[in-house]
Design a protein around this motif. Structure first.
Motif, short mmCIF file in Angstrom:
data_model
loop_
_atom_site.label_atom_id
_atom_site.label_comp_id
_atom_site.label_asym_id
_atom_site.label_seq_id
_atom_site.Cartn_x
_atom_site.Cartn_y
_atom_site.Cartn_z
N ILE A 268 0.66 -1.54 -0.05
CA ILE A 268 -0.17 0.93 -0.11
C ILE A 268 0.99 1.25 0.23
O ILE A 268 0.49 2.73 -0.57
CB ILE A 268 -0.97 0.27 1.47
N ARG A 269 2.21 1.04 1.01
CA ARG A 269 2.84 2.43 0.78
C ARG A 269 3.71 2.68 -0.20
O ARG A 269 3.72 3.89 -0.84
CB ARG A 269 3.80 2.35 1.75
N LYS A 270 3.89 1.40 -0.95
CA LYS A 270 5.09 1.88 -2.45
C LYS A 270 3.60 2.23 -3.52
O LYS A 270 4.12 2.48 -4.10
CB LYS A 270 4.63 0.78 -2.67
N LEU A 271 2.26 2.14 -3.47
CA LEU A 271 1.29 2.76 -4.27
C LEU A 271 1.17 4.49 -4.09
O LEU A 271 -0.12 4.56 -4.86
CB LEU A 271 -0.27 1.95 -4.38
N GLU A 272 1.11 4.86 -3.10
CA GLU A 272 0.37 5.62 -2.58
C GLU A 272 0.86 7.28 -3.69
O GLU A 272 -0.07 7.24 -3.50
CB GLU A 272 1.47 6.10 -1.13
N HIS A 273 1.70 7.75 -4.28
CA HIS A 273 1.91 7.98 -4.72
C HIS A 273 1.38 8.03 -6.05
O HIS A 273 0.82 9.35 -6.36
CB HIS A 273 4.55 8.11 -5.24
N LEU A 274 1.82 6.88 -6.76
CA LEU A 274 0.66 6.07 -8.05
C LEU A 274 -1.11 6.98 -7.32
O LEU A 274 -1.83 7.75 -7.94
CB LEU A 274 0.56 4.76 -8.65
N LEU A 275 -1.16 6.33 -6.42
CA LEU A 275 -2.92 6.39 -5.83
C LEU A 275 -3.35 8.27 -5.40
O LEU A 275 -3.88 8.57 -6.17
CB LEU A 275 -3.21 6.11 -4.42
N VAL A 276 -1.74 9.06 -5.34
CA VAL A 276 -2.46 10.86 -5.38
C VAL A 276 -2.47 11.21 -6.71
O VAL A 276 -3.73 11.62 -7.01
CB VAL A 276 -1.27 11.33 -4.35
N ARG A 277 -1.80 11.25 -7.99
CA ARG A 277 -1.84 11.33 -8.66
C ARG A 277 -2.96 10.85 -9.33
O ARG A 277 -3.70 11.65 -10.48
CB ARG A 277 -0.51 10.86 -9.88
N LEU A 278 -3.76 9.35 -9.37
CA LEU A 278 -4.65 8.69 -9.77
C LEU A 278 -5.96 9.23 -9.63
O LEU A 278 -7.26 9.88 -9.83
CB LEU A 278 -4.86 7.47 -9.35
N LEU A 279 -5.64 10.16 -7.96
CA LEU A 279 -7.12 10.55 -7.36
C LEU A 279 -7.60 11.90 -7.39
O LEU A 279 -8.70 12.51 -8.07
CB LEU A 279 -6.82 10.33 -6.23
N GLY A 280 -6.22 12.50 -8.04
CA GLY A 280 -6.45 14.28 -8.40
C GLY A 280 -6.55 14.87 -6.82
O GLY A 280 -6.02 13.96 -6.21
N SER B 297 -6.10 9.20 2.76
CA SER B 297 -5.45 8.99 4.02
C SER B 297 -4.72 7.35 3.86
O SER B 297 -6.14 7.10 4.01
CB SER B 297 -6.57 9.20 5.00
N ILE B 298 -3.84 7.23 4.11
CA ILE B 298 -3.42 5.87 4.68
C ILE B 298 -3.31 5.21 6.22
O ILE B 298 -2.45 6.36 6.69
CB ILE B 298 -1.89 5.40 3.50
N ASP B 299 -3.37 4.70 6.58
CA ASP B 299 -3.41 4.26 8.06
C ASP B 299 -3.10 2.58 8.31
O ASP B 299 -4.02 2.36 8.53
CB ASP B 299 -5.10 4.31 8.99
N CYS B 300 -1.84 2.48 7.36
CA CYS B 300 -1.87 0.97 7.82
C CYS B 300 -0.31 0.59 9.54
O CYS B 300 -0.22 1.38 9.90
CB CYS B 300 -0.03 1.13 6.92
N LYS B 301 -0.43 -0.17 9.64
CA LYS B 301 -0.29 -0.65 11.48
C LYS B 301 1.05 -0.52 10.87
O LYS B 301 1.79 -0.61 10.36
CB LYS B 301 -0.75 -2.35 11.51
N GLU B 302 2.38 -0.16 11.80
CA GLU B 302 3.29 -0.15 12.34
C GLU B 302 4.40 -2.01 11.85
O GLU B 302 5.19 -1.73 10.67
CB GLU B 302 3.75 0.52 13.80
N ILE C 240 -6.13 -0.35 -6.30
CA ILE C 240 -6.05 1.14 -7.27
C ILE C 240 -7.44 0.81 -7.64
O ILE C 240 -8.47 1.75 -8.70
CB ILE C 240 -4.80 0.26 -8.61
N ASN C 241 -8.22 -0.99 -8.44
CA ASN C 241 -9.82 -0.78 -8.85
C ASN C 241 -10.02 0.06 -7.88
O ASN C 241 -10.93 0.29 -8.51
CB ASN C 241 -10.26 -2.32 -8.89
N LEU C 242 -10.32 -0.10 -6.18
CA LEU C 242 -11.18 0.31 -5.31
C LEU C 242 -10.90 1.70 -5.11
O LEU C 242 -11.79 2.87 -4.77
CB LEU C 242 -11.52 -0.84 -3.88
N SER C 243 -10.25 2.34 -5.61
CA SER C 243 -9.54 3.52 -5.14
C SER C 243 -9.97 4.24 -6.61
O SER C 243 -10.52 5.61 -5.90
CB SER C 243 -8.34 4.30 -5.43
#
Length: 180
Positions: free
Chosen positions: A29-41, A47-52, A69-72
């Motif tokens: 999920i963290r590796k997808l964060e940059h892509l998702l930010v661009r995808l979402l506009g 907001s990403i809340d992953c367990k430590e 990606i599909n759900l986002s």
């Protein structure tokens, strides 16, 4: 597009060859964060809340990325005026013989990784929810979607022996929970 459609149909029918390996769902999920930010506009806040601590699953990493990606993408489309997309991870222990019901199925006892994807969008009626995992079912305009996004998600989750649950009401957003 033809290749993506074929891959989607194979994933839905659970005939796509998967290459599972041990992976931390938080890292995926963290590796997808940059892509998702661009995808979402700009209109949608991520907001990403992953367990430590790492949450290790045995899964095909590419397919896990496809699920997120599909759900986002669907969440973005459900928030035309903007909103918040929240992605989180957790673990859950299911005790006993029957487990808990998820989408009409009984979950086997054991420890599960839980991925939740929530949006503050339009939400869905019970009627819409009853059809969302069907292939080619879409509420989008012609030419705006294939109706395969959620059926692919469902197929991938099933192929990984997991479960998916959806919570939604019109005007109150939607939450998908995936149990692996």
């Amino acid at each position: 597009k033809a290749s993506q459609l074929t891959q989607g149909l194979l994933a839905f029918s659970r005939k796509q060859i998967i290459e599972p390996k041990h992976a931390d769902i938080n890292d995926i999920i963290r590796k997808l964060e940059h892509l998702l930010v661009r995808l979402l506009g700009e209109e949608v806040t991520l907001s990403i809340d992953c367990k430590e601590q790492p949450i290790t699953i045995f899964a095909d990493v590419g397919q896990m990325e496809q699920i997120i990606i599909n759900l986002s993408t669907n969440a973005r489309d459900a928030m035309p005026e903007g909103g918040i997309l929240s992605i989180g991870t957790d673990t859950m222990q299911v005790e006993g013989e029957l487990g808990v019901e998820v989408t009409g199925e009984e979950k086997k006892p054991g420890k599960y990784a839980v991925i939740s994807v929530s949006d503050t969008g339009l939400g869905m009626s019970k009627e819409t929810i009853s059809h969302i995992f069907e292939p080619f079912y879409t509420t989008k305009d012609v030419g705006k979607g294939t109706g395969l996004g959620l059926s692919i998600v469902y197929g991938v989750v099933k192929q990984h022996n997991g479960y998916i649950n959806v919570y939604s009401e019109p005007g109150s957003g939607t939450t998908f929970k995936i149990y692996l």
